[in-house]
Design an enzyme around this catalytic site. Structure first.
Site, PDB file in Angstrom:
ATOM      1  N   CYS A 277      40.994 -40.730  -1.673  1.00 37.24           N
ATOM      2  CA  CYS A 277      39.558 -40.997  -1.682  1.00 37.24           C
ATOM      3  C   CYS A 277      38.727 -39.775  -2.076  1.00 37.24           C
ATOM      4  O   CYS A 277      37.502 -39.845  -2.131  1.00 37.24           O
ATOM      5  CB  CYS A 277      39.118 -41.517  -0.322  1.00 37.24           C
ATOM      6  SG  CYS A 277      40.074 -42.956   0.193  1.00 37.24           S
TER       7      CYS A 277
ATOM      8  N   HIS B 166      30.791 -38.908   3.826  1.00 37.36           N
ATOM      9  CA  HIS B 166      31.921 -39.755   3.460  1.00 37.36           C
ATOM     10  C   HIS B 166      31.816 -41.069   4.229  1.00 37.36           C
ATOM     11  O   HIS B 166      32.032 -42.139   3.658  1.00 37.36           O
ATOM     12  CB  HIS B 166      33.237 -39.037   3.761  1.00 37.36           C
ATOM     13  CG  HIS B 166      34.443 -39.739   3.246  1.00 37.36           C
ATOM     14  ND1 HIS B 166      34.590 -40.080   1.925  1.00 37.36           N
ATOM     15  CD2 HIS B 166      35.571 -40.162   3.870  1.00 37.36           C
ATOM     16  CE1 HIS B 166      35.757 -40.684   1.751  1.00 37.36           C
ATOM     17  NE2 HIS B 166      36.367 -40.747   2.917  1.00 37.36           N
TER      18      HIS B 166
ATOM     19  N   GLU C  75      34.044 -36.291  10.769  1.00 34.81           N
ATOM     20  CA  GLU C  75      33.019 -35.760   9.872  1.00 34.81           C
ATOM     21  C   GLU C  75      31.822 -35.246  10.664  1.00 34.81           C
ATOM     22  O   GLU C  75      31.252 -34.201  10.332  1.00 34.81           O
ATOM     23  CB  GLU C  75      32.575 -36.822   8.870  1.00 34.81           C
ATOM     24  CG  GLU C  75      31.610 -36.281   7.830  1.00 34.81           C
ATOM     25  CD  GLU C  75      31.360 -37.211   6.659  1.00 34.81           C
ATOM     26  OE1 GLU C  75      30.821 -36.752   5.636  1.00 34.81           O
ATOM     27  OE2 GLU C  75      31.696 -38.410   6.760  1.00 34.81           O
TER      28      GLU C  75
ATOM     29  N   LYS D 263      28.446 -46.072   1.908  1.00 33.85           N
ATOM     30  CA  LYS D 263      29.499 -47.074   2.118  1.00 33.85           C
ATOM     31  C   LYS D 263      29.048 -48.197   3.046  1.00 33.85           C
ATOM     32  O   LYS D 263      29.679 -49.254   3.087  1.00 33.85           O
ATOM     33  CB  LYS D 263      30.762 -46.410   2.671  1.00 33.85           C
ATOM     34  CG  LYS D 263      31.462 -45.478   1.686  1.00 33.85           C
ATOM     35  CD  LYS D 263      32.744 -44.907   2.284  1.00 33.85           C
ATOM     36  CE  LYS D 263      33.426 -43.937   1.333  1.00 33.85           C
ATOM     37  NZ  LYS D 263      32.699 -42.658   1.186  1.00 33.85           N
TER      38      LYS D 263
ATOM     39  N   HIS E  22      34.021 -49.115   0.512  1.00 32.80           N
ATOM     40  CA  HIS E  22      34.746 -47.892   0.138  1.00 32.80           C
ATOM     41  C   HIS E  22      35.466 -48.117  -1.183  1.00 32.80           C
ATOM     42  O   HIS E  22      36.452 -48.858  -1.255  1.00 32.80           O
ATOM     43  CB  HIS E  22      35.733 -47.540   1.249  1.00 32.80           C
ATOM     44  CG  HIS E  22      36.305 -46.164   1.137  1.00 32.80           C
ATOM     45  ND1 HIS E  22      36.174 -45.381   0.010  1.00 32.80           N
ATOM     46  CD2 HIS E  22      37.044 -45.419   2.021  1.00 32.80           C
ATOM     47  CE1 HIS E  22      36.783 -44.228   0.203  1.00 32.80           C
ATOM     48  NE2 HIS E  22      37.309 -44.223   1.410  1.00 32.80           N
TER      49      HIS E  22
ATOM     50  N   PHE F 107      43.228 -39.713   2.406  1.00 29.99           N
ATOM     51  CA  PHE F 107      44.578 -39.719   2.977  1.00 29.99           C
ATOM     52  C   PHE F 107      45.375 -38.537   2.412  1.00 29.99           C
ATOM     53  O   PHE F 107      45.247 -38.186   1.238  1.00 29.99           O
ATOM     54  CB  PHE F 107      45.302 -41.014   2.613  1.00 29.99           C
ATOM     55  CG  PHE F 107      44.906 -42.217   3.436  1.00 29.99           C
ATOM     56  CD1 PHE F 107      43.990 -42.124   4.459  1.00 29.99           C
ATOM     57  CD2 PHE F 107      45.473 -43.456   3.169  1.00 29.99           C
ATOM     58  CE1 PHE F 107      43.633 -43.229   5.215  1.00 29.99           C
ATOM     59  CE2 PHE F 107      45.124 -44.573   3.911  1.00 29.99           C
ATOM     60  CZ  PHE F 107      44.201 -44.464   4.932  1.00 29.99           C
TER      61      PHE F 107
END
Length: 411
Positions: A162, A302, A313, A334, A339, A398
């Site tokens: 991502c 994010h 975050e 998002k 996403h 990830f």
């Protein structure tokens, strides 16, 4: 050599909220959700049945029909957003060796992979398409864009989950900053709303299962968040050396001044405790920009709507900004877009640029029950005006990948 200044001179996107920058921006400012039930394939045995999907569009408005048939959907999206961005920029390729292309995708040609796997199983190896490999591989969008625009400079694709297209923008910035090229078409694209991908993320319990209320399913920083919502789309930014842009009289949206990238080196999916890797990524970007934390007014987070990411975050922001973190304005795109995986960095960078240009930020929708562990100002009460000199965007992926980019209001 004195590092060169880098500016943004073109924007283009196709995503669940719109087929243009203006349509996307307007819908964000209205607080409109692009999430709906998946109707393009059977989701009966898949836990999550919702996604952010690109609405009806005519690919032949942008591409030759024969050419489009030889592309995976992710590549079509990349081509469309890049065509729109190059048109917006009015950049020519008179010096093709000085025009680069850097793309980012987390998964690449997943639709082609699934379709051709089915052909292989049902009909055997002799019946798969000879275009299977060049349609599926993740670097093909970079190659296709280069062919279309005769861009012969630096050219590659980044796959870092991502974080992919945030890294693509960062590496484009560096390529211009240190003189390798005059301009880069920096693009993120993903078309992973497919049966196998939706099932894969579902079985990990990474996705929201709020299937009866798709519009409220993506709820970053909310106490009742239960996972992210898979989405698709693409965004392209044209990054250009300042003097080159100025000489040709280009429209300049913003200046890129900072880039940071790190790895948690902790776990294949979970963020490091306290968001350590994300915090260091932000510090690196601030150092690159030669500014202090207090110079930032706005963070496009994010903000995935997963329990671990949103807390990590938040912790990372507090780690870097200290008490000032409570004065920052933060939001998550998002909440409306879902996403877009490897495309998210580019989509959100585009939104950051628009926020700086318009001097306002959109709402984080569906933030109805604040999580006590996520106690910063995520702008949950509508679009608001905001004086932004410096804005920051985070992307985390990830594998522990982290990337941060910083844009500045163009003076």
């Amino acid at each position: 050599m004195q590092p060169k200044r880098v500016v943004i001179t073109g924007l283009g996107t196709i995503n669940p909220l719109g087929h243009s920058v203006e349509e996307t921006w307007n819908n964000l400012c209205l607080g409109k959700s692009g999430i709906s039930r998946v109707e393009t394939f059977d989701t009966e045995n898949i836990a999550s049945k919702i996604a952010g999907q690109v609405g009806n569009y005519n690919v032949m408005d942008y591409l030759d029909a024969k050419e489009a048939r030889r592309m995976d959907q992710y590549c079509r999206y990349a081509m469309i957003s890049s065509i729109l961005a190059m048109k917006d920029s009015n950049l020519d390729s008179n010096h093709p060796e000085k025009l680069g292309v850097i793309t980012g995708t987390g998964i690449g040609g997943m639709q082609t992979f699934e379709q051709q796997t089915e052909v292989f199983i049902k009909k055997g190896p002799r019946r798969i398409s000879p275009l299977f490999i060049p349609m599926m591989i993740s670097n093909i969008a970079a190659g296709r864009i280069a062919i279309h625009f005769n861009a012969r400079g630096v050219n590659f694709n980044i796959t870092s989950a991502c974080t992919s297209s945030a890294n693509a923008i960062g590496e484009a910035y560096r390529a211009i900053k240190f003189g390798a090229v005059d301009a880069v078409i920096a693009c993120g694209a993903e078309a992973a709303v497919t049966p196998l991908t939706l099932a894969g993320f579902s079985i990990m319990r990474a996705l929201s299962t709020r299937n009866d209320s798709p519009e409220t399913a993506s709820r970053p920083f909310d106490l009742e968040r239960d996972g992210f919502v898979l989405a698709e789309g693409s965004a392209t930014l044209i990054l250009e050396e300042f003097e080159h842009a100025k000489k040709r009289g280009a429209k300049i949206y913003a200046e890129m001044v900072g880039y940071g990238a790190t790895c948690d080196a902790f776990h294949i999916t979970m963020p490091a405790p306290g968001g350590e890797g994300g915090a260091q990524s932000m510090r690196n970007a601030l150092l690159d920009a030669k500014i202090q934390p207090e110079d930032i007014q706005y963070i496009n987070a994010h903000g995935t709507s997963t329990p671990l990411n949103d807390k990590a975050e938040t912790d990372a922001i507090k780690n870097v900004f200290g008490d000032y973190s409570y004065k920052l304005k933060i939001n998550s795109s998002k909440s409306m877009l879902g996403h877009t995986l490897g495309a998210a960095g580019a989509v959100e960078a585009l939104i950051l640029v628009k926020s700086i240009q318009e001097q306002k930020i959109h709402q984080t929708i569906n933030l109805n029950t604040p999580d006590p562990d996520c106690d910063l100002d995520y702008n949950s009460n509508g679009t608001i005006p905001l004086e932004i000199e410096y804005g920051l965007s985070n992307s985390f992926g990830f594998g522990g990948h982290n990337a941060t980019i910083i844009f500045k209001k163009y003076e």
